[in-house]
Scaffold this motif. Structure first.
Motif, mmCIF file in Angstrom:
data_model
loop_
_atom_site.group_PDB
_atom_site.id
_atom_site.type_symbol
_atom_site.label_atom_id
_atom_site.label_comp_id
_atom_site.label_asym_id
_atom_site.label_seq_id
_atom_site.Cartn_x
_atom_site.Cartn_y
_atom_site.Cartn_z
ATOM 1 N N ASN A 1 -1.997 55.004 92.372
ATOM 2 C CA ASN A 1 -0.899 56.196 92.402
ATOM 3 C C ASN A 1 -1.694 57.565 92.522
ATOM 4 O O ASN A 1 -1.559 58.399 93.594
ATOM 5 C CB ASN A 1 0.071 56.431 91.257
ATOM 6 N N LYS B 1 4.905 62.786 99.360
ATOM 7 C CA LYS B 1 4.701 62.131 98.488
ATOM 8 C C LYS B 1 4.690 60.480 98.851
ATOM 9 O O LYS B 1 5.462 60.028 99.399
ATOM 10 C CB LYS B 1 5.786 62.155 97.463
ATOM 11 N N THR C 1 3.635 56.779 97.975
ATOM 12 C CA THR C 1 3.723 55.899 96.842
ATOM 13 C C THR C 1 3.462 54.265 97.399
ATOM 14 O O THR C 1 3.777 54.053 98.458
ATOM 15 C CB THR C 1 5.054 55.994 96.015
#
Length: 664
Positions: free
Chosen positions: A468, A489, A491
């Motif tokens: 991560n 973002k 992930t």
């Protein structure tokens, strides 16, 4: 082990202390000794080194002591048995600080206080039960003894009230500082637990990444409610109802409920009424996170479920004083939100898959893990724990491009086999070579994990949490922005959602996608199918369509649009064409023998096929030219009409310069 490790009972007469006698009664007799050897079972300590006549203790998971791990790594011998026969035995020299990399023995004879010695014997005895976490490190333990001596500690219980002594212990710890702090906390807690004091912090278990999960129930003020929560947590742990991380989260929910109930003057089990539970439900439904956003339905349901399970257990196993109607009825639990796949848009995933983008990930192991997650949607936890032999060669009769990834999905308890592209297989082969090196550093002749990591003492593998961090840095290095200009973002799970969405958009049957993802229930996979359908329809509604004569087709609205969309999906699935789609209902047969370009009224195409149309038109031109030169005028006639239609289609689709350039 030499004679120095023989069991030497220690009598109570050393100090004649009733406290020592009490400790000795609660300590297994085998540990009432001056010297305690390593545990061959690996419970209270790692086993002794596998090299005959070596008095050192083995490193975590290696089977060899640190000295022989280094020898094995540099010897060039890959067979552990062959190395054992040629290993060099070096004499043990005890370190000044008492560390037993010098010796694989817990040296209790060094204790300056008989009381401290008895307390430490109880600690080793507790460890030996297997209920108090992983093995003790003999080197750190003996160093801890020397630190206690230097601080003049007469009993571990004194350290709570003697801050100067605690500071001396921590100051002398050196590289063992974190381990010494853990020993201080744990050993004192075990003594208090033996005394019947349950208000101390206890270890619930080990998280996936190797860190410890500690209890919170000791913070509950009401003794009766604290006992209920502690016994319920112990029941969950002992029955292996879930892992330590999940049980710890459930405990935090019931501790929050207990504090809330205390503020409402709930002082006994009779106060846990249905009215109280409904008030707690209203409280949970009104809570918001730090951003002021309401908690998800799943999180709110988890809070209510934990309290509900705890109360049911308490009523059956502990006390019947809790009212029988203190429960939640079906339908009162917060409804879980409809999951929404968080796939990456094509422009983002295409950028991430570029070789020059992947090159920005410096560590090759991290780069390979990301490539696997990005290409085949494997969860981060499963990626990090992939077995060394996870690669399956499917090539037959000289092919080189058929490979698969094989592993056990611990969530669904299924064996998963996922086809992978050749470049992913190449990256996995390179990682296997790195795993051989890392495994040798740990003293393992046969690698167990693809992402072996000699720096991870407890797990010996790449940590999912690390991925991560790497992904956040990667997104920043690439300056990936969303439509609002915010840093995207990225992930591991978004890779999984993207993989599922892409598979369904390519027409892979949903049952196959279910197997690839390791879903037990088709309903889990259906979430991606619903999103895929919405996304594809939005693109379809915004597309420009023309018929075989190059005339624009106006799209219907309302229910008619729904019907045409279904017809479009059925046509692509049942009658795929290389240059468009058939608008004929699937129940009817085609009267044109697939001569779609020869004035078929059901033929529909769009800008995505513009390149195919151009190539096909060139082929028509070559065929017509050859037929004219050979005098085959009938063949010229057959090919001329569809080619004229094709040119009309190309001209119509090229009317929009932006779309035409995008398709080129």
């Amino acid at each position: 082990m030499n004679d120095v490790a023989r069991i030497v009972p220690i009598g109570v007469a050393d100090e004649g202390d009733e406290y020592i006698a009490w400790l000795n009664k609660r300590t297994s007799a085998v540990f009432l000794a001056l010297f305690v050897p390593p545990d061959p079972r690996g419970v209270y300590s790692n086993p002794e080194c596998a090299i005959t006549d070596c008095d050192r203790v083995s490193s975590a998971g290696a089977g060899l002591c640190g000295l022989h791990v280094k020898q094995f790594r540099t010897s060039g011998i890959h067979d552990l048995e062959a190395f054992r026969r040629s290993a060099v035995i070096r004499p043990v020299v005890k370190k000044k600080h008492g560390g037993s990399s010098a010796r694989g023995i817990f040296d209790l004879s060094a204790c300056a206080s008989a009381t401290v010695r008895a307390e430490l014997q109880l600690a080793i005895s507790c460890k030996a039960t297997g209920e108090y976490g992983g093995p003790l490190r003999a080197d750190a333990f003996n160093s801890f003894v020397q630190s206690l001596n230097a601080a003049g500690v007469r009993s571990l219980r004194d350290l709570r009230a003697s801050a100067p002594a605690t500071l001396v212990v921590e100051k002398r710890a050196g590289s063992y500082a974190s381990t010494h702090r853990m020993y201080l906390t744990e050993f004192q807690s075990w003594i208090e637990l033996a005394e019947g004091n349950f208000s101390v912090k206890r270890r619930i278990g080990t998280r996936r990444g190797g860190s410890q999960r500690w209890s919170q129930s000791q913070d509950i003020a009401q003794p009766w409610l604290r006992e209920i929560v502690e016994r319920w947590v112990a029941y969950r742990v002992n029955t292996e109802a879930a892992d330590a991380q999940h049980i710890g989260q459930q405990e935090s929910h019931v501790v929050e409920f207990a504090r809330w109930a205390e503020a409402r003057d709930v002082t006994n089990p009779e106060g846990v009424t249905r009215s109280l539970l409904l008030d707690w439900l209203a409280e949970v439904n009104s809570q918001t996170n730090k951003h002021g956003k309401k908690f998800s339905g799943g999180y709110r349901s988890a809070k209510i479920s934990a309290v509900s399970m705890m109360i049911q257990y308490a009523r059956v196993e502990i006390t019947q004083r809790i009212p029988s109607n203190a429960l939640y009825l079906a339908g009162e639990f917060p409804a879980r939100d409809i999951p929404s796949p968080r796939f990456l848009e094509p422009r983002l995933i295409d950028t991430l898959r570029l070789p020059r983008s992947l090159d920005l990930v410096v560590d090759p192991a991290h780069r390979t893990a990301i490539l696997i997650m990005m290409q085949v949607g494997v969860r981060a936890g499963h990626t990090c724990s992939l077995p060394f032999d996870c690669l399956i060669d499917l090539n037959r009769t000289g092919s080189l491009d058929k490979w698969a990834l094989n592993f056990i999905d611990t969530k669904s308890k299924m064996n998963i086999t996922v086809p992978i592209e050749p470049h992913v297989a190449t990256a996995i082969k390179a990682q296997q070579q790195r795993a051989l090196v890392e495994s040798a550093k740990m003293g393992l002749a046969v690698p167990e994990l693809l992402f072996a990591n000699s720096r991870a003492r407890s797990t010996r593998q790449l940590a999912p949490e690390r991925l991560n961090i790497v992904l956040r840095q990667w997104a920043a290095d690439l300056d990936l922005r969303d439509s609002a200009g915010q840093l995207e973002k990225i992930t591991p799970h978004r890779f999984r959602h993207t993989f599922a969405t892409e598979m369904l958009e390519k027409g892979v049957p949903i049952e196959v996608v279910q197997k690839l993802l390791g879903h037990r229930s088709l309903s889990s996979t259906q979430i991606y199918a619903t999103t895929t359908d919405k996304r594809m329809r939005a693109e379809w509604e915004n597309a420009k369509f023309v018929n075989v004569r190059g005339e624009a087709i106006e799209m219907a609205e309302g229910p008619a649009a729904d019907a045409e969309w279904l017809l479009n999906r059925m046509s692509h699935a049942m009658q795929p064409l290389p240059n468009g789609a058939c608008g004929l209902p699937i129940q009817q047969s085609c009267p044109h023998a697939n001569a779609c370009l020869d004035n078929c009224p059901h033929f529909i195409t769009s800008v995505e096929f513009l390149g195919v149309h151009r190539a096909q038109s060139l082929e028509f031109e070559r065929t017509i030219s050859k037929a004219e030169a050979a005098g085959h005028f009938r063949l010229v006639e057959i090919n001329k009409r569809p080619n004229e239609n094709l040119k009309k289609i190309i001209n119509a689709l090229e009317d929009d310069p932006g779309e035409a350039s995008d398709a080129s």
